[in-house]
Structures are given as structure tokens and as C-alpha cells.
Design an enzyme around this catalytic site. Structure first.
Site, mmCIF file in Angstrom:
data_model
loop_
_atom_site.group_PDB
_atom_site.id
_atom_site.type_symbol
_atom_site.label_atom_id
_atom_site.label_comp_id
_atom_site.label_asym_id
_atom_site.label_seq_id
_atom_site.Cartn_x
_atom_site.Cartn_y
_atom_site.Cartn_z
ATOM 1 C CG ASP A 75 1.140 0.815 0.044
ATOM 2 O OD1 ASP A 75 1.188 0.225 1.144
ATOM 3 O OD2 ASP A 75 1.709 1.905 -0.161
ATOM 4 C CD GLU A 129 -4.585 5.553 2.332
ATOM 5 O OE1 GLU A 129 -3.809 6.188 3.069
ATOM 6 O OE2 GLU A 129 -4.261 5.116 1.218
ATOM 7 C CB ILE A 172 7.049 6.048 -8.823
ATOM 8 C CG1 ILE A 172 7.477 7.060 -7.755
ATOM 9 C CG2 ILE A 172 6.650 4.724 -8.190
ATOM 10 C CD1 ILE A 172 6.381 7.461 -6.779
ATOM 11 N NE ARG A 192 -2.271 10.418 -2.601
ATOM 12 C CZ ARG A 192 -0.993 10.160 -2.285
ATOM 13 N NH1 ARG A 192 -0.539 8.919 -2.259
ATOM 14 N NH2 ARG A 192 -0.169 11.145 -1.967
ATOM 15 C CG HIS A 209 -0.385 5.357 2.015
ATOM 16 N ND1 HIS A 209 -1.369 6.252 1.689
ATOM 17 C CD2 HIS A 209 0.721 5.764 1.343
ATOM 18 C CE1 HIS A 209 -0.884 7.165 0.862
ATOM 19 N NE2 HIS A 209 0.378 6.883 0.633
ATOM 20 C CB ILE A 210 4.214 0.866 4.069
ATOM 21 C CG1 ILE A 210 3.864 -0.425 3.297
ATOM 22 C CG2 ILE A 210 3.510 0.917 5.409
ATOM 23 C CD1 ILE A 210 4.378 -1.702 3.968
ATOM 24 N N GLY A 211 4.425 2.814 0.955
ATOM 25 C CA GLY A 211 5.302 2.903 -0.219
ATOM 26 C C GLY A 211 6.656 3.530 0.072
ATOM 27 C CB SER A 212 7.770 6.830 0.784
ATOM 28 O OG SER A 212 6.792 7.365 1.655
#
Ligand code: DGY
Length: 323
Positions: A266, A271, A162, A242, A289-292
């Protein structure tokens, strides 16, 4: 003709329709229909008797879960590249194979990293709010001035798949790439990036710090007040790894003082209970938390797990096997 019983699987969260359909074809599948985040004890109760447990980063698969599912559980498949939510030592002790989803999400995560970086540098939250609330009185020469990217140093903590996908995109914005990993990369992978043998060295040269290392217990709280103080005055920080790598109180203090000019986050500790201190800060851009989270990527992640489970059933070793 003998009918072979299909393996039993428990799906802890709702996956995309295509992946759920493929899972139903292959398994005697039980689904946590309401997509709630199940505590470990509840997972152990509901997945009892299953061969395969399908989880995501929201599920904690701890030693007690492995112990309770031990009689039948053969494989845990997590719809994530990160696996800090799984007790890997307990998995090994129980003889359970663990699959994850590397590679297929690198581009999507890199896109979100750049979204956060741009919004943190160019004050995306304040700009959106100004227009949305009707507070904008018209263009002004000194309105919402941000930080330009050309010639700035981007320090990437974690130059794995990444991190390297981020570097490719960041170069196109004119950023000079620096990185820290435990080990220096081969020059073909470095692509001209400058290696720093210590995190402290990276911090001191990062106009923008990009946290892209995989989450791990050893990294918890690594970005504390001391380390944040090593960033140049007015640096920007982005985290797609994280949340627990960051000491939230320390970052919030640095954002308030201006030592850290802006942040794009993110991921968060605990969470979805985001530290309330972030919510009132104008100089932080937040995403959940929308990375993927693209249609293509979530399907690709699901297929990678299905392919891995099938490869294991054939006695092969899939590339996404962790243990
Ligand atoms: C990952 O793949 O680890 C992402 O953070 C989603 O959980």
C-alpha cells in the site's frame, strides 16, 4: 467589545468537507485549493505569517521551512500517524508543537492490511484480471491456487497500535501471531503472540511478513536482499508502513524468483512514482496508500487535530502531541 483575531492557518491539502468547515469556523484559513502536493519552499512561501500549518504525509516540513515560518508558526498538525516527513529536531529548535493522528486510524489501517494479505495469498490481482478481461474459461480444479492461512505464522514487524489491530483480525483467520518490537509487550497486549528479540528471528519464522512499524530514517532499506533471503521459501510480504523500508530491487528479484511468493503493498518509496518493476508482476497486489482512507477515519483524524490545537490554546497537553 474587543474582537479577538482568529489564528491564521494554512491547509496544504483538501480535507473532508466537515473538517474544512470546522477549520474555517476557527481560523483565518488559507487553502491550497487545487489539492496539489506543494514543495517545501512553496509551503514556506504560502504559509508565511501563519500560526498553524496543516499538512499530510505528502508534505515535507524540513528545517528550512521551520526557519522561514519561525516568526509566527506555533503548531504543525499532520493528518497522519506517521511523521517521518517532519524534521522533528528542527521543530523542537523552533519551539513548534507537532500534532499527529494516532489511534483513530488503527482499525482502518488494519482492514487494509488484511485486504492486502488476503489478495497476496489468494492471488487477487490475477483473479480480478481473469474475470475482467474475459480470459476466464470456467472453473478448473487447479486454477489460481493460492496459500491458505489456517495455522500459518504471521510475523508482525511493529506491534504498536496498528500491529495489534492487525493481530486481532488475523487470529480470526487462524493465523499464529509472531512479532518483533524493540521491547517485548506486556502479556495483556501480546494476547498470546510470540515475541522475537531480533528481526532476523522474526523473519525466519514468518510465513507472512507484515510490515507495520512507523517509518523512520533509521529503518530505510532495512528489508534488503539479505533480510528478505531469511524469509522461508514462498513467504508472503505485506507493507502498510512506509515504502522506503523496502529495497525495491531486492523485493522485485525475490518476487520474480518465487522466494517471495506474493506481496501486498500500500506504500512505496518516492510516491507516487512506484518502481516500474512492480507493475508487470502478477504476484503483487498494489494499492495507492489508502490505509486510513475511510470517510469516518478521515473525519476522526481531522477532529483529533482540531481538538489538539484547541487543547494547546488552552495550555493543555493533548495526547496526540509529538513535541
Ligand atoms: C499515516 O497516517 O501515516 C498514513 O500513512 C497516511 O499518511
Amino acid at each position: 467589545m474587543t474582537l479577538t483575531a482568529r489564528p491564521r492557518a494554512f491547509l496544504c491539502r483538501r480535507f473532508t468537507p466537515a473538517i474544512e468547515a470546522a477549520l474555517h469556523e476557527r481560523f483565518e484559513l488559507q487553502v491550497n485549493d487545487d489539492d496539489s502536493i506543494l514543495p517545501s519552499a512553496e509551503i514556506a512561501r504560502r504559509a508565511a505569517g501563519c500560526d498553524v500549518l496543516l499538512v499530510t504525509a505528502t508534505e515535507t516540513v524540513d528545517a528550512a521551512t521551520f526557519a522561514q515560518l519561525a516568526p509566527t508558526l506555533r503548531t504543525v498538525a499532520t493528518l497522519s500517524v506517521g511523521y517521518d516527513h517532519i524534521d522533528m529536531a528542527a521543530a523542537r529548535r523552533a519551539g513548534v508543537r507537532v500534532l499527529h493522528t494516532p489511534d483513530v486510524l488503527s482499525d482502518a489501517c488494519a482492514e487494509i492490511a488484511l485486504m492486502l494479505l488476503l489478495n497476496a495469498c489468494r492471488r487477487g490481482y490475477e483473479a480480478d484480471r481473469m474475470v475482467r478481461t474475459g480470459a476466464w474459461n470456467g472453473w478448473a480444479p487447479t486454477q489460481l491456487l493460492g496459500m491458505g492461512l489456517v495455522g500459518r505464522r504471521l510475523g508482525i514487524f511493529g506491534m504498536g497500535r496498528i500491529g495489534r489491530a492487525i493481530a486481532v483480525r488475523a487470529r480470526a483467520f487462524g493465523l499464529d501471531i509472531h512479532y518483533h518490537n524493540r521491547q517485548r509487550l506486556d502479556p495483556a497486549l501480546e494476547q498470546g503472540a510470540t515475541y522475537h528479540g531480533t528481526l532476523e528471528g522474526l523473519l525466519a519464522t514468518s510465513d507472512i511478513l507484515m510490515i507495520a512499524a512507523p517509518g523512520a530514517p533509521a529503518l530505510r532499506g532495512i528489508f534488503d536482499a539479505d533480510r528478505l533471503a531469511r524469509l522461508p521459501q514462498g513467504a508472503v510480504l505485506v507493507n502498510i508502513s512506509r515504502g522506503d523500508l523496502i529495497d525495491d530491487d531486492a523485493l522485485i528479484a525475490a518476487l520474480k524468483s518465487g522466494h517471495v511468493r506474493g506481496a501486498g503493498l500500500d506504500v512505496f518509496a518516492n510516491e507516487p512514482r512506484v518502481h516500474v518493476g512492480y507493475r508487470t508482476l502478477d504476484n503483487v497486489f498494489l494499492s495507492p496508500h489508502i490505509g486510513s482512507a475511510t470517510h469516518e477515519t478521515r473525519d476522526a483524524m481531522g477532529w483529533l487535530l482540531i481538538d489538539g490545537i484547541e487543547a494547546l490554546a488552552r495550555g493543555e497537553t493533548p495526547g496526540n502531541l509529538l513535541s
